[in-house]
Design an enzyme around this catalytic site. Sequence first.
Site, short mmCIF file in Angstrom:
data_model
loop_
_atom_site.label_atom_id
_atom_site.label_comp_id
_atom_site.label_asym_id
_atom_site.label_seq_id
_atom_site.Cartn_x
_atom_site.Cartn_y
_atom_site.Cartn_z
N GLU A 105 35.55 34.91 29.74
CA GLU A 105 35.12 36.22 29.17
C GLU A 105 35.09 36.95 30.52
O GLU A 105 34.42 36.96 31.49
CB GLU A 105 33.65 36.24 28.76
CG GLU A 105 33.34 35.30 27.54
CD GLU A 105 33.99 35.94 26.50
OE1 GLU A 105 34.22 37.29 26.24
OE2 GLU A 105 34.59 35.25 25.52
N CYS A 113 30.59 44.34 31.84
CA CYS A 113 31.84 44.50 31.42
C CYS A 113 32.48 45.20 30.27
O CYS A 113 33.55 45.44 30.00
CB CYS A 113 32.09 42.87 30.88
SG CYS A 113 30.84 42.55 29.67
P1 NAP Z 1 33.25 36.23 39.74
O1 NAP Z 1 33.25 36.73 40.94
O2 NAP Z 1 34.54 36.09 39.06
O3 NAP Z 1 32.10 35.22 39.57
C1 NAP Z 1 31.85 34.33 38.41
C2 NAP Z 1 32.08 32.91 38.69
O4 NAP Z 1 33.21 32.22 39.12
C3 NAP Z 1 31.31 32.52 40.20
O5 NAP Z 1 30.38 31.29 40.23
C4 NAP Z 1 32.30 32.41 41.03
O6 NAP Z 1 32.01 31.74 42.28
C5 NAP Z 1 33.52 31.66 40.42
N1 NAP Z 1 34.77 32.02 40.72
C6 NAP Z 1 35.36 33.40 40.98
N2 NAP Z 1 36.48 33.14 41.52
C7 NAP Z 1 36.75 31.79 41.43
C8 NAP Z 1 37.79 30.92 41.78
N3 NAP Z 1 39.00 31.56 42.29
N4 NAP Z 1 37.76 29.75 41.57
C9 NAP Z 1 36.73 29.11 41.44
N5 NAP Z 1 35.39 29.85 41.24
C10 NAP Z 1 35.58 31.19 41.26
O7 NAP Z 1 32.68 37.55 38.94
P2 NAP Z 1 31.07 38.18 38.96
O8 NAP Z 1 31.28 39.08 40.27
O9 NAP Z 1 30.25 37.34 39.00
O10 NAP Z 1 31.05 39.11 37.80
C11 NAP Z 1 31.52 40.28 37.53
C12 NAP Z 1 32.69 40.26 36.68
O11 NAP Z 1 32.36 39.58 35.49
C13 NAP Z 1 33.20 41.82 36.11
O12 NAP Z 1 34.53 41.79 36.26
C14 NAP Z 1 32.61 41.79 34.78
O13 NAP Z 1 33.15 42.85 33.98
C15 NAP Z 1 32.70 40.44 34.35
N6 NAP Z 1 31.73 40.12 33.38
C16 NAP Z 1 32.15 39.90 32.08
C17 NAP Z 1 31.40 39.61 30.90
C18 NAP Z 1 31.85 39.42 29.58
O14 NAP Z 1 30.88 38.93 28.74
N7 NAP Z 1 33.27 39.58 29.18
C19 NAP Z 1 30.02 39.65 31.13
C20 NAP Z 1 29.38 39.98 32.68
C21 NAP Z 1 30.45 40.25 33.68
P3 NAP Z 1 32.47 32.29 43.91
O15 NAP Z 1 31.65 33.57 44.06
O16 NAP Z 1 32.16 31.09 44.62
O17 NAP Z 1 33.63 32.25 43.72
#
Ligand code: NAP
Length: 522
Positions: free
Chosen positions: A264, A301
Site C-alpha cells: 500500500e 497517502c
Molecule cells: P517507508 O520509508 O517506505 O517505510 C515503511 C517501512 O518500510 C519501514 O519499516 C522501512 O524501514 C521499510 N523500508 C522502506 N524502504 C525499504 C527498503 N528498500 N528495503 C527494506 N525495507 C524498507 O515509508 P514511510 O516514510 O514510513 O511512510 C510514508 C509513505 O507511506 C508515504 O509515501 C505515504 O503515502 C505512504 N502511506 C501509504 C498508506 C496507504 O495505505 N497506502 C498509508 C500510510 C502511508 P527503513 O526506514 O528501515 O527502510
Amino acid sequence: MKLTGQHFIAGRRTASATETFQAINPANSETLDVPFAEADATEIDEALIAADEAYDALQTASSATIAGLLEAIADGLESVGEVLLERAHAETALPMGRLTGERGRTCNQTRIFADMARNELWRQPRIDEGDPARVPPKPDVRTMLFGVGPVVVFGASNFPLAISVAGTDTISALAARCPVVVKAHPAHPGTCEIIASVITAAVEESGLPAGTFSMVHGKTNRTGAELVQHDKVAAVAFTGSLQGGRALFDAVNQRKNPVPFYGEMGSLNPVFLLPGALELRSDEIASGLIQSVNLGVGQFCTNPGAVLGVEGVHLDAFLSAVKDAAEDVAPATMLHPGIHAAFEQGQQRIASVEGINRVGSSGQPPIADSHQATCNIYESDVSQIGKQEVSEEVFGPSSIVFKCQSTDQMIEYARSLDGHLTATIHGTDQDLKDNAALVRILQRKVGRIVFNGFPTGIEVCNAMHHGGPYPATTHSYFTSIGHHSIYRFTKPVCFQGFPDSCLPAQLKQVDVPASASGCPTP
Ligand code: NAP
C-alpha cells in the site's frame, strides 16, 4: 514502562546484535534515549520458525479464543495509558489530540476484527452438493477460506498506532488465524515496543503459542529484505513509500517460492473541480482543500496533490481563496528529519519546473531545527501535468492546481492517469451528467471516488475500499483498511468427496448458514 530496545521473539525479549539505532524527536532534533537493536538473521529465523510452528494451533483454536486475543489487545492498548501516546508524540511530533484519536481508531478496528473472528463469516463457505445419479456423477464440492500462514508486516511512519504494530495488517491477519512477525518502524521504535508488549501479554493470556506474534527492530534495508525472503513467510503486508514497497515487492518475487505481497503506497489523489461546483462554491472548496492538504502536516497517502479546474473567473476566485487560506496555515513539524528533507527536495523539484508558480503559502516562516514544513500551493498550465517532477507524490502539505481549457481536457488527463488510491470530483448533479465519462474513466484508475468531499480521512467499515491499481498498491483487488482487508491473508481450500463427519464445521451439511449459497460478507 521502561523501554529495553529489544525484539519480541515468540514471547521473549531478546537482542544479540551490537548494531543499534536511536529514535529522534523531530520537534527539537534531540536523540531519544534507549538504543534499539538491529535484528540479525538468527533472530529473524527464530521469529519465523516460531510463527510457522504456531500456525496449526491457531487453526484449531476456538473462535472465542481468537476473538478474545484481539479484544485483549484493544483493552491493553487502552490500559497501557498515556505512556504510549507520550512516546508516540516524542517520536513523531504528532499532536496528543491526534494520537488520542488514532488510538481510538486502532482499538475500534481491533474490536471489529474481534467480532469477525468470532462470527467467522469471513470464511465464505460455498457448497455444491454431489449428485451420484448424474451422468457423469457430480462430485460433492465444498470450499471455504483459511488463514494463509505466517504474515510479515511493515507499518508506515505516519500512523504510529493505526498502521503500525497493532494496525489493520496485524489485526486482520490474526483474525484470519495467521501468526504475525512485524518489522518495527525505525522512526517510532519505542512506540512499537510498547505496543508489542501489549500484544505479547495478550497472546500469553489467550493460551495460544508464543510464536503467534513477534516483532523485530531494524533500520537497515537488509532487515526488511531478509524478513520477506524467509522461507516460512506466506504473505507480506507493507504500507509505506513507493520506493520501499517496490524494493520489497521485487525481493519477494525473487524468492524461490514467491508469495503474495500487498504493498500500500503513496498517491497523487487528483481532484477534479467541475464548472458548476466552482461557480457555486469556490470559497468553500478552497477552504476544504487547504484543510485536507494540511491534515497531519500533509502526511497522508490520500493527500490531494493535484487539482484540475477550467480557466476563468471562478477558478481565479478559487485560487484567490486558496491563497488566503494557505497563508493562515502555520508551519508544523514533520514526522522525522528524513521525511522533512524529502519534502523540501520535492518543493525544489516542483518550483524548478518552468511555468509552475507558487500561489499560496504559510504566512509564517518555519522554526529553525524543528523540521517544520510550510504549506505550498502552486498553479500551472495543464501542459506541465505529465512532467515527472509533478506527477509523483510529494509527501507533505503541498498541492498543484492545473488550469485546463475545458472539461474535455480534464477528462483527457484522467485517461492518462496511472493508479491512484483516490480521485475526487466536485460538481453539481448536472456536472456529473455532463461529464459521465469522467466517472467511468476514474473507475479504472483509482480505488475510491469521492464526490463533493475530500479524500483524507478513511472510514473503517465494511464497504471501504482503500487500494488502487499500481503504483498505488501492488494488487488492486484488495483493501488495506476496513473489514475486507482480512481477505489478503486467506486462501480457499476445496474439499471434494469428504464424509460430512470429517469436514470443517462451516462446511458440514447441518451447520451451513442460510447465506452460504451466496457470498456472505463479514
Ligand atoms: P517507508 O520509508 O517506505 O517505510 C515503511 C517501512 O518500510 C519501514 O519499516 C522501512 O524501514 C521499510 N523500508 C522502506 N524502504 C525499504 C527498503 N528498500 N528495503 C527494506 N525495507 C524498507 O515509508 P514511510 O516514510 O514510513 O511512510 C510514508 C509513505 O507511506 C508515504 O509515501 C505515504 O503515502 C505512504 N502511506 C501509504 C498508506 C496507504 O495505505 N497506502 C498509508 C500510510 C502511508 P527503513 O526506514 O528501515 O527502510
